[in-house]
Scaffold this active site. Structure first.
Site, PDB file in Angstrom:
ATOM      1  N   ASP A 113      33.217  36.984  35.933  1.00 53.60           N
ATOM      2  CA  ASP A 113      31.949  37.639  35.630  1.00 53.60           C
ATOM      3  C   ASP A 113      30.905  37.321  36.701  1.00 53.60           C
ATOM      4  O   ASP A 113      30.884  36.220  37.263  1.00 53.60           O
ATOM      5  CB  ASP A 113      31.462  37.150  34.256  1.00 53.60           C
ATOM      6  N   GLU A 122      34.097  41.156  38.854  1.00 48.89           N
ATOM      7  CA  GLU A 122      32.993  42.045  38.512  1.00 48.89           C
ATOM      8  C   GLU A 122      31.930  41.814  39.596  1.00 48.89           C
ATOM      9  O   GLU A 122      31.135  40.879  39.524  1.00 48.89           O
ATOM     10  CB  GLU A 122      32.418  41.726  37.127  1.00 48.89           C
TER      11      GLU A 122
END
Length: 640
Positions: free
Chosen positions: A315, A368
């Site tokens: 993330d 990401e």
């Protein structure tokens, strides 16, 4: 150290710890039930180099500090000790008195395997053994399922809100209750993997797991570590891969967590310009510290090893790469070359990927990363970051921007669709419609679509048809597949009752059939990351808001033609150039009655005519339905 104590820390372990390459640190650190000196108990170890004294407190000693002190291990900064009589299930924390100002605090175990359920914050002594895995067939074959040539279709899930027990006070389902339900549904829908929003232990439900405290502990909200093992095992037995969201970018400031651990900024930078995220009000790891590298890479390998996880989606990578991420002038410190790149974070990400792929080459890592940072999914030996895949945030943004326009205006925004192909093969992309697109006032996927009720569903079917035929792997957040009306709410189950309505069932059937097409036809997955797998037929018809392209597998003759009409006006006759003569079968049509469409189509297929068009020797005269995606494949006896 006694010979029994060296079982936990050999001289070589200490050497690796100091140089930042003790990548199985969970085997040494934390709480380990064991037998020493003829007694059963628990060996504890915690890193607190600036502590004056450390003791273990818990329900076994009345939470009294100093009763069970730990001893420093040479000059490692590690405090360790064996406590006889303590058993699995015991609650504990580390009571730390700092050498700096007499600061005193009780901390949960950074390497703890299990935690109390929030709002309580103690760690729980736990034995990770005893689970009998039954996923050997999956583990032997998963390299193929995780490869760049595989038909990856990922179903993103938040375990606390996919489904709940409405009849039992809206309670969560446990890992063991979720597993068979989710596995059956994912199998029925044809997804290949599930991606779980972070299951690492976190104190605040509203963080969805992204504010992690327990980097080695599956959240106790849904059961024990063995219960989570059973969840993964059942997924694997159904042929479903499991990807975890993993968050090395930041961690919360809760007192029992990693922050200000021993009275100093141990895991995080001391200077808030380097060590604090204003956006998330969280700390940033100090990626230049060897002990922090031990911690984070060990956490990554831990999930792959102990829990048989198949991939890690990292993330907020952009926030790690840039020192000035979401900061104004004067709020950040340049690197030693005067630039805004976080050199230590870059080195960490490269080492993370190299280590994961060395130790578990049949797994995957996914970034990401929301900027144009080059070569995120390219090998480190070529100068890349080394990830296996990267989320295509540009495609997601541009496509949604286009689809939210009224069809009458779409011709002025045609480049929002065509631009993605200019960079589609620069990375190994995943096309994501994730949880981030259906929260914080953005509306659900269905609610974003313009037009009346029929047009909203037609637009969403069209969007998914475009997504599943566009180069790149696929990811849909739960609820997107059947057209949830409301924004996602982490405190409630999905709106499953909507499947009582034909329109929602039709959309769900369309996604199911797209997944089947993706898995069945190599042309739609084999060359996702190779420009030879894609060819424009016509990308210039902005006036009619149509697109036509060709997908191809490794076999040159294995092709599919994909045609899209982004207006509610039927196009007929609509001529499409094709490379071969013969009969072309209409394999999917989003406007079919089955999916809730108007029923316009091509009666199963079209015979190619020897009429050159779009620079090709043959062409099809087709009906292109309103707000629809239509896919054709040549019949086996097509002449070439």
């Amino acid at each position: 150290m006694s010979s029994e104590e060296t079982r936990f820390f050999t001289d070589f372990d200490i050497y690796l710890w100091k140089q930042g390459t003790l990548y199985r640190a969970w085997e040494k650190m934390g709480a380990h039930p064991c037998r020493m000196n003829g007694e059963d108990g628990v060996h504890f170890a915690v890193w607190a180099p600036n502590a004056e004294k450390v003791s273990v407190v818990g329900d076994f000693n009345g939470w009294r500090e100093g009763v069970h002190p730990l001893e420093p291990l040479e000059d490692t900064g590690i405090w360790r000790g064996f406590l006889p009589g303590v058993a699995p299930g015991a609650l504990y924390k580390y009571a730390i008195t700092s050498r700096h100002g007499g600061y005193k605090v009780q901390k949960a175990d950074p390497y703890g395997f299990f935690c109390e359920i929030r709002p309580r914050t103690a760690s729980v002594v736990w034995d990770l053994g005893g689970y009998a895995w039954k996923d050997a067939d999956w583990m032997r074959s998963r390299a193929r399922a995780n490869s760049r040539e595989a038909p990856l279709s990922i179903y993103e899930v938040h375990l606390g809100s996919w489904m709940r027990h409405a009849e039992e006070g809206n309670r969560w389902l446990t890992y063991r209750e979720l597993a068979p339900r989710l596995a059956e549904y994912v199998t029925e829908m044809g997804f290949t993997h599930v991606e779980l929003l972070p299951v690492t232990e976190h104190p605040f439900d509203g963080s969805w797991g992204y504010q992690t405290v327990g980097y080695f502990a599956p959240t106790s909200r849904f059961g024990t570590p063995q219960d989570f093992m059973a969840f993964v095992d059942i997924m694997h037995q159904h042929g479903i891969g499991v990807i975890l969201d993993w968050v090395p970018a930041h961690f919360p400031t809760d007192e029992h967590g990693l922050g200000f651990f021993d009275g100093t900024h141990l895991y995080e930078h001391a200077d808030p310009r380097l060590g604090f995220h204003n956006d998330w009000k969280s700390f940033i790891f100090n990626f230049g510290r060897n002990e922090v590298i031990n911690f984070l890479i060990s956490s990554a390998l831990f999930w792959l090893d102990v829990y048989h996880i198949d991939g890690l989606r990292v993330d907020a990578v952009a926030s790690m790469l840039y020192l000035d991420y979401s900061r104004k002038d004067g709020e950040w410190i340049p690197n030693k070359y005067g630039g805004n790149e976080n050199l230590e974070a870059i080195a960490f990400l490269k080492r993370f990927n190299e280590t994961v792929y060395r130790e578990f080459p049949d797994t995957m890592t996914i970034a990401e990363e929301s900027t144009a940072w080059p070569m995120v999914s390219r090998p480190t030996y070529l100068g890349g970051l080394g990830f296996g895949f990267k989320w295509n945030m540009g495609w997601m943004h541009d496509t949604l921007l286009y689809m939210t326009k009224d069809p009458i205006h779409r011709k002025f925004h045609h480049n929002n669709l065509t631009f993605s192909i200019l960079y589609a093969f620069t990375e190994n992309f995943v096309l994501p419609f994730s949880h981030d697109e259906v929260v914080h006032g953005k509306g659900s996927m269905l609610a974003k679509m313009p037009g009346d009720l029929w047009q909203k569903f037609a637009n969403l079917r069209l969007l998914y048809g475009y997504m599943f035929t566009h180069p790149g792997k696929k990811l849909l957040f739960m609820g997107n597949e059947f057209g949830q009306w409301s924004e996602w709410n982490h405190d409630a189950a999905l709106e499953w009752h909507l499947l009582e309505y034909d329109s929602h069932r039709g959309l769900q059937s369309w996604v199911r059939d797209l997944n089947a097409l993706l898995r069945r036809e190599p042309a739609f997955h084999e060359l996702d990351h190779d420009p030879h797998g894609f060819e424009w037929i016509d990308c210039n018809d902005s006036e009619q808001s149509t697109l036509i392209f060709l997908r191809r597998s490794k076999r040159e003759e294995d092709v599919a033609v994909c045609a899209f009409n982004f207006t509610p006006v039927p196009r007929r006759p609509y001529r499409v150039g094709v490379p071969f003569g013969g009969y072309w079968k209409e394999v999917l049509n989003s406007d079919a009655d089955l999916y809730g469409g108007s029923g316009l189509g091509n009666l199963g297929g079209v015979e190619a005519e020897p009429v050159p068009f779009h620079g090709r020797p043959y062409s099809l005269s087709i009906t292109l339905p309103p707000l629809a995606a239509v896919i054709f494949k040549p019949a086996p006896d097509v002449s070439r």
